[in-house]
Design a protein around this motif. Structure first.
Motif, mmCIF file in Angstrom:
data_model
loop_
_atom_site.group_PDB
_atom_site.id
_atom_site.type_symbol
_atom_site.label_atom_id
_atom_site.label_comp_id
_atom_site.label_asym_id
_atom_site.label_seq_id
_atom_site.Cartn_x
_atom_site.Cartn_y
_atom_site.Cartn_z
ATOM 1 N N ALA A 1 0.732 -1.100 -0.070
ATOM 2 C CA ALA A 1 -0.152 0.093 0.050
ATOM 3 C C ALA A 1 1.007 1.192 0.071
ATOM 4 O O ALA A 1 0.349 2.300 -0.655
ATOM 5 C CB ALA A 1 -0.856 0.134 1.299
ATOM 6 N N CYS A 2 1.946 1.223 0.694
ATOM 7 C CA CYS A 2 2.840 2.608 0.712
ATOM 8 C C CYS A 2 4.194 1.954 1.061
ATOM 9 O O CYS A 2 4.628 0.753 1.491
ATOM 10 C CB CYS A 2 2.223 3.037 1.748
ATOM 11 N N THR B 1 7.670 9.131 1.897
ATOM 12 C CA THR B 1 6.830 8.067 1.702
ATOM 13 C C THR B 1 6.143 8.356 0.387
ATOM 14 O O THR B 1 5.678 9.445 0.118
ATOM 15 C CB THR B 1 6.023 7.499 2.729
ATOM 16 N N TYR C 1 2.214 6.936 -1.566
ATOM 17 C CA TYR C 1 1.153 5.895 -1.450
ATOM 18 C C TYR C 1 0.647 5.457 -2.814
ATOM 19 O O TYR C 1 0.638 6.080 -3.939
ATOM 20 C CB TYR C 1 0.001 6.643 -0.817
ATOM 21 N N ARG D 1 2.290 11.919 -1.654
ATOM 22 C CA ARG D 1 3.815 11.787 -1.145
ATOM 23 C C ARG D 1 3.786 12.399 0.028
ATOM 24 O O ARG D 1 3.071 13.461 0.278
ATOM 25 C CB ARG D 1 4.458 12.264 -2.350
ATOM 26 N N TYR E 1 -2.943 3.581 3.629
ATOM 27 C CA TYR E 1 -2.517 5.005 3.539
ATOM 28 C C TYR E 1 -1.045 4.809 3.832
ATOM 29 O O TYR E 1 -0.441 3.723 4.256
ATOM 30 C CB TYR E 1 -3.200 5.949 4.345
ATOM 31 N N CYS E 2 -0.327 6.033 4.058
ATOM 32 C CA CYS E 2 1.229 6.177 4.760
ATOM 33 C C CYS E 2 1.056 6.578 5.917
ATOM 34 O O CYS E 2 1.070 7.697 6.225
ATOM 35 C CB CYS E 2 2.097 6.766 3.564
#
Length: 125
Positions: free
Chosen positions: A32-33, A50, A52, A58, A104-105
């Protein structure tokens, strides 16, 4: 299972650039991330950047905004961290990380379930 191989660290002088690479293999469709954390001696692991995979969102730490850029080559399952204008305070061990169970991140390192072995970035003044 996901395997991460992070490379690209090295020794540079302040102001120079490096590019880190993280190649993912295995169940890459479950990611996912992905992103980069760094950790110095005696410090907590800090999220640097990071990305996503679900929408290309980002994140950048304030300390690296405008200097670092995270990007992704989906075809090669690789995430890059372009680091420009490096500073001595960027001197750390950098780790690639992936999350496969949250959509999500997340900010905390404890929520990433796969890690690379780390690559050292040394910046001299």
């Amino acid at each position: 299972q996901v395997q991460l191989l992070d490379t690209g660290g090295g020794s540079v002088t302040a102001g120079e650039s490096l590019r880190l690479s993280c190649v993912a293999s295995g169940r890459i469709d479950s990611i996912a991330c992905m992103g980069w954390f760094r950790q110095g001696s005696g410090k907590e692991r800090e999220r640097v950047a990071t990305i996503y995979f679900g929408g290309d969102g980002r994140y950048y730490a304030d300390s690296v905004k405008g200097r670092f850029t995270i990007s992704r080559d989906a075809a090669m399952s690789t995430v890059y961290l372009q680091m420009n204008s490096l500073k001595p305070e960027d001197d750390d061990m950098y780790y690639c990380a992936a999350n496969t169970f949250v959509g999500y991140c997340p900010p905390r390192s404890s929520t990433y379930n796969y890690w690379g072995q780390g690559t050292q970035v040394t910046v001299s003044s």
